[in-house]
Motif scaffolding. Structure first.
Motif, PDB file in Angstrom:
ATOM      1  N   ARG A   1       0.837  -1.213   0.000  1.00 47.26           N
ATOM      2  CA  ARG A   1       0.000   0.000   0.000  1.00 47.26           C
ATOM      3  C   ARG A   1       0.866   1.256   0.000  1.00 47.26           C
ATOM      4  N   CYS A   2       0.331   2.298  -0.612  1.00 48.47           N
ATOM      5  CA  CYS A   2       1.075   3.561  -0.657  1.00 48.47           C
ATOM      6  C   CYS A   2       0.099   4.706  -0.508  1.00 48.47           C
ATOM      7  N   ASN A   3       0.553   5.786   0.118  1.00 52.43           N
ATOM      8  CA  ASN A   3      -0.315   6.950   0.293  1.00 52.43           C
ATOM      9  C   ASN A   3      -0.187   7.928  -0.865  1.00 52.43           C
TER      10      ASN A   3
ATOM     11  N   GLY B   1       8.525  -0.466  -0.120  1.00 51.27           N
ATOM     12  CA  GLY B   1       7.097  -0.766  -0.247  1.00 51.27           C
ATOM     13  C   GLY B   1       6.648  -0.615  -1.696  1.00 51.27           C
ATOM     14  N   GLY B   2       5.404  -0.282  -1.907  1.00 57.14           N
ATOM     15  CA  GLY B   2       4.487   0.549  -1.152  1.00 57.14           C
ATOM     16  C   GLY B   2       5.249   1.618  -0.370  1.00 57.14           C
ATOM     17  N   GLU B   3       4.557   2.189   0.562  1.00 60.53           N
ATOM     18  CA  GLU B   3       5.227   3.167   1.428  1.00 60.53           C
ATOM     19  C   GLU B   3       5.396   2.564   2.818  1.00 60.53           C
ATOM     20  N   PRO B   4       6.649   2.275   3.217  1.00 59.85           N
ATOM     21  CA  PRO B   4       6.838   1.589   4.492  1.00 59.85           C
ATOM     22  C   PRO B   4       6.251   2.337   5.685  1.00 59.85           C
ATOM     23  N   PHE B   5       6.388   3.690   5.701  1.00 57.43           N
ATOM     24  CA  PHE B   5       5.883   4.442   6.850  1.00 57.43           C
ATOM     25  C   PHE B   5       4.354   4.497   6.870  1.00 57.43           C
TER      26      PHE B   5
ATOM     27  N   ILE C   1      16.275   2.355   4.421  1.00 59.40           N
ATOM     28  CA  ILE C   1      14.851   2.536   4.100  1.00 59.40           C
ATOM     29  C   ILE C   1      14.715   3.333   2.802  1.00 59.40           C
ATOM     30  N   THR C   2      13.731   2.944   1.988  1.00 61.00           N
ATOM     31  CA  THR C   2      13.342   3.780   0.852  1.00 61.00           C
ATOM     32  C   THR C   2      11.922   4.262   1.112  1.00 61.00           C
ATOM     33  N   THR C   3      11.723   5.562   1.024  1.00 62.03           N
ATOM     34  CA  THR C   3      10.432   6.158   1.411  1.00 62.03           C
ATOM     35  C   THR C   3      10.099   7.340   0.511  1.00 62.03           C
TER      36      THR C   3
ATOM     37  N   LEU D   1      18.533  11.025  -2.890  1.00 64.36           N
ATOM     38  CA  LEU D   1      17.268  11.539  -3.405  1.00 64.36           C
ATOM     39  C   LEU D   1      16.999  10.863  -4.744  1.00 64.36           C
ATOM     40  N   ASN D   2      15.954  10.038  -4.790  1.00 62.26           N
ATOM     41  CA  ASN D   2      15.637   9.304  -6.023  1.00 62.26           C
ATOM     42  C   ASN D   2      14.677  10.110  -6.889  1.00 62.26           C
ATOM     43  N   VAL D   3      15.041  10.303  -8.140  1.00 65.58           N
ATOM     44  CA  VAL D   3      14.197  11.039  -9.073  1.00 65.58           C
ATOM     45  C   VAL D   3      13.972  10.139 -10.289  1.00 65.58           C
TER      46      VAL D   3
ATOM     47  N   PHE E   1      19.147  10.064 -10.577  1.00 64.60           N
ATOM     48  CA  PHE E   1      18.100   9.941 -11.582  1.00 64.60           C
ATOM     49  C   PHE E   1      17.990   8.472 -11.986  1.00 64.60           C
ATOM     50  N   ILE E   2      16.770   7.947 -11.937  1.00 72.56           N
ATOM     51  CA  ILE E   2      16.531   6.543 -12.292  1.00 72.56           C
ATOM     52  C   ILE E   2      15.772   6.501 -13.609  1.00 72.56           C
ATOM     53  N   GLU E   3      16.275   5.742 -14.558  1.00 71.04           N
ATOM     54  CA  GLU E   3      15.539   5.608 -15.818  1.00 71.04           C
ATOM     55  C   GLU E   3      14.168   4.992 -15.566  1.00 71.04           C
TER      56      GLU E   3
ATOM     57  N   PRO F   1       8.982   0.679 -17.840  1.00 74.33           N
ATOM     58  CA  PRO F   1       7.560   0.345 -17.976  1.00 74.33           C
ATOM     59  C   PRO F   1       7.257  -0.955 -17.228  1.00 74.33           C
ATOM     60  N   MET F   2       6.555  -0.834 -16.103  1.00 72.80           N
ATOM     61  CA  MET F   2       6.270  -1.994 -15.256  1.00 72.80           C
ATOM     62  C   MET F   2       4.773  -2.053 -14.994  1.00 72.80           C
ATOM     63  N   GLY F   3       4.284  -3.239 -14.738  1.00 74.06           N
ATOM     64  CA  GLY F   3       2.870  -3.386 -14.409  1.00 74.06           C
ATOM     65  C   GLY F   3       2.011  -2.788 -15.499  1.00 74.06           C
ATOM     66  N   GLN F   4       1.072  -1.949 -15.090  1.00 73.48           N
ATOM     67  CA  GLN F   4       0.179  -1.352 -16.094  1.00 73.48           C
ATOM     68  C   GLN F   4       0.748  -0.096 -16.737  1.00 73.48           C
ATOM     69  N   SER F   5       1.907   0.374 -16.259  1.00 75.67           N
ATOM     70  CA  SER F   5       2.444   1.595 -16.875  1.00 75.67           C
ATOM     71  C   SER F   5       3.067   1.224 -18.220  1.00 75.67           C
ATOM     72  N   GLN F   6       2.672   1.920 -19.239  1.00 74.55           N
ATOM     73  CA  GLN F   6       3.072   1.582 -20.603  1.00 74.55           C
ATOM     74  C   GLN F   6       4.404   2.241 -20.954  1.00 74.55           C
TER      75      GLN F   6
ATOM     76  N   ALA G   1       3.643  -3.763 -10.859  1.00 72.74           N
ATOM     77  CA  ALA G   1       4.178  -2.419 -10.613  1.00 72.74           C
ATOM     78  C   ALA G   1       5.209  -2.494  -9.487  1.00 72.74           C
ATOM     79  N   MET G   2       6.053  -1.481  -9.413  1.00 68.93           N
ATOM     80  CA  MET G   2       7.105  -1.444  -8.402  1.00 68.93           C
ATOM     81  C   MET G   2       6.495  -1.492  -6.994  1.00 68.93           C
ATOM     82  N   SER G   3       5.353  -0.858  -6.806  1.00 68.32           N
ATOM     83  CA  SER G   3       4.751  -0.828  -5.462  1.00 68.32           C
ATOM     84  C   SER G   3       4.348  -2.230  -5.019  1.00 68.32           C
ATOM     85  N   ALA G   4       4.016  -3.098  -5.978  1.00 64.37           N
ATOM     86  CA  ALA G   4       3.603  -4.467  -5.629  1.00 64.37           C
ATOM     87  C   ALA G   4       4.815  -5.372  -5.414  1.00 64.37           C
TER      88      ALA G   4
HETATM   89  N1  SAM Z   1       7.196   4.552  -1.365  1.00 60.90           N
HETATM   90  C1  SAM Z   1       8.610   4.497  -1.395  1.00 60.90           C
HETATM   91  C2  SAM Z   1       9.187   5.553  -2.309  1.00 60.90           C
HETATM   92  O1  SAM Z   1       8.427   6.323  -2.884  1.00 60.90           O
HETATM   93  O2  SAM Z   1      10.403   5.634  -2.423  1.00 60.90           O
HETATM   94  C3  SAM Z   1       9.200   3.127  -1.745  1.00 60.90           C
HETATM   95  C4  SAM Z   1       8.587   2.373  -2.861  1.00 60.90           C
HETATM   96  S1  SAM Z   1       8.780   3.109  -4.466  1.00 60.90           S
HETATM   97  C5  SAM Z   1       7.984   1.882  -5.435  1.00 60.90           C
HETATM   98  C6  SAM Z   1      10.513   2.899  -4.736  1.00 60.90           C
HETATM   99  C7  SAM Z   1      11.111   3.638  -5.892  1.00 60.90           C
HETATM  100  O3  SAM Z   1      10.706   3.026  -7.096  1.00 60.90           O
HETATM  101  C8  SAM Z   1      10.741   5.091  -5.990  1.00 60.90           C
HETATM  102  O4  SAM Z   1      11.920   5.865  -6.078  1.00 60.90           O
HETATM  103  C9  SAM Z   1       9.960   5.150  -7.270  1.00 60.90           C
HETATM  104  O5  SAM Z   1      10.069   6.389  -7.875  1.00 60.90           O
HETATM  105  C10 SAM Z   1      10.588   4.029  -8.068  1.00 60.90           C
HETATM  106  N2  SAM Z   1       9.772   3.552  -9.181  1.00 60.90           N
HETATM  107  C11 SAM Z   1       8.499   3.119  -9.131  1.00 60.90           C
HETATM  108  N3  SAM Z   1       8.064   2.762 -10.357  1.00 60.90           N
HETATM  109  C12 SAM Z   1       9.091   2.966 -11.201  1.00 60.90           C
HETATM  110  C13 SAM Z   1       9.271   2.800 -12.604  1.00 60.90           C
HETATM  111  N4  SAM Z   1       8.285   2.341 -13.363  1.00 60.90           N
HETATM  112  N5  SAM Z   1      10.469   3.101 -13.134  1.00 60.90           N
HETATM  113  C14 SAM Z   1      11.484   3.570 -12.346  1.00 60.90           C
HETATM  114  N6  SAM Z   1      11.379   3.747 -11.019  1.00 60.90           N
HETATM  115  C15 SAM Z   1      10.201   3.467 -10.453  1.00 60.90           C
END
Ligand code: SAM
Length: 336
Positions: free
Chosen positions: A24-26, A70-74, A97-99, A159-161, A188-190, A193-198, A330-333
């Motif tokens: 789950r994520c907020n 997660g999801g969002e761990p907090f 932790i990633t949040t 800082l993840n972007v 910066f993370i490339e 396309p995961m899950g339903q994101s095209q 998806a990444m959250s799952a």
């Molecule tokens: N809720 C936390 C967060 O926002 O960091 C942890 C979970 S989130 C899924 C972990 C990381 O995955 C975030 O930095 C998010 O931006 C990244 N992420 C999710 N979907 C992505 C995608 N399709 N491509 C690249 N990074 C993705």
């Protein structure tokens, strides 16, 4: 006697586990939880005691680093309790932790007290309106304050972007200003396309393009990966007109420059499924084994060892994959 480190058939040593605390994520990031996404019922999610048990088993296999995500761990009630349980039951385990940073207020002090000194915070935009467009929530200032609070308490912040052309590429100068002024790693993370994101080719902003554009704004000096604790990121120190920057720039290129040959990680979903590669949808169901009176810890350890041996090379899976997505969830799952 200390058991030997776990290695796979390709000779890679696995010493890093990412554990998803919840699916789950907020937030509702446009590229992640497309359509909100289904969430699992509580009975299918690992209890904190089970997570600690898995962490202990992982530690017995020489897993040295555990990232909670997660999801969002907090967002999972009682998450600080899990942190305390881990500190007590797994001394020496390097917990990170990633949040998304939205629920961090007041937490950094506790994290430092528990020996958690490194945190990854996701922040895809420095513009409050764009942040709201991406995440569905007007929480930019909350996250920005959380970054400062972490730095004030001495946490090392990454800082993840997620790099999204046409969405946040125009903010590269502002992001570089931040990394010049603050002692943090901007990464910066490339977009994958995961899950339903095209796959959206027009949104794809490659790490080479990012480095080339950044190099026109500041001087970049590559940092040796081994010395930098940089994981999969290629890091650069920054020098601007006023001198060296306090922070660094990193790029993570899962698609353009894969890092499979050095991959050292396993992932456990919040429902206790082991994934040995982000791009492989093969999952090993550890939770029923952990809960079963006939099986228990010994079987779980055996499955982790056997599954790790067969850990695939993600780029080979991608090469053979038909269709637009790199994986079905998806990444959250999965746990990002
Ligand atoms: N809720 C936390 C967060 O926002 O960091 C942890 C979970 S989130 C899924 C972990 C990381 O995955 C975030 O930095 C998010 O931006 C990244 N992420 C999710 N979907 C992505 C995608 N399709 N491509 C690249 N990074 C993705």
């Amino acid at each position: 006697m200390t058991p030997p480190p776990i290695t796979d058939d390709l000779g890679r040593t696995v010493n890093y586990m990412r554990l998803s605390v919840t699916d789950r994520c907020n937030l509702r990031c446009s590229y992640c939880r497309v359509g909100g996404g289904p969430v699992l019922p509580h009975k299918d999610i690992m209890r904190y005691e089970e997570m600690v048990e898995l962490a202990k088993l992982a530690q017995s296999l020489n897993i040295a680093k555990l990232r909670l995500t997660g999801g969002e761990p907090f967002a999972r009630p009682g998450f600080p309790k899990l942190l305390e349980m881990l500190a007590q039951s797994c001394p020496g385990l390097d917990v990170r932790i990633t949040t998304n940073g939205t629920l961090l207020k007041g937490m950094p002090r506790l994290l430092m007290e528990l020996g958690i000194t490194r945190i990854n915070i996701s922040l895809d935009s420095l513009n409050p309106d764009t942040f709201k467009d991406i995440t569905g929530h007007d929480l930019f200032h909350t996250v920005r304050a959380a970054v400062d609070e972490c730095l004030e308490h001495g946490l090392k912040v990454k800082l993840n972007v997620v790099a999204l052309k046409g969405v946040n590429d125009s903010e590269l100068p502002a992001f570089l200003d931040l990394a010049m002024a603050q002692p943090l790693d901007l990464r910066f993370i490339e977009f994958m396309p995961m899950g339903q994101s095209q796959r959206q080719d027009e949104q794809y902003w490659s790490s080479d393009q990012i480095v080339a554009s950044a190099g026109k704004l500041v001087d970049l000096t590559p940092i040796d990966r081994k010395s930098a604790d940089s994981g999969p990121a290629q890091l650069f120190s920054l020098t601007g007109p006023q001198g060296p920057g306090k922070g660094r720039l990193g790029v993570i290129s899962p698609l353009s420059h894969h890092f499979c040959s050095t991959c050292n990680r396993l992932r456990i979903t919040s429902s206790g499924r082991l994934r040995t590669c982000l791009f492989s949808d093969r999952e090993y169901r550890l939770l029923p084994l952990l809960r079963s009176p006939q099986h228990g810890p010994e079987t779980v350890l055996r499955v982790i060892r056997l599954a790790t041996q067969k850990k695939p090379l993600g780029y080979q899976l991608l090469r053979d994959k038909i269709g637009p997505r790199v994986c079905a969830k998806a990444m959250s799952a999965i746990g990002g």
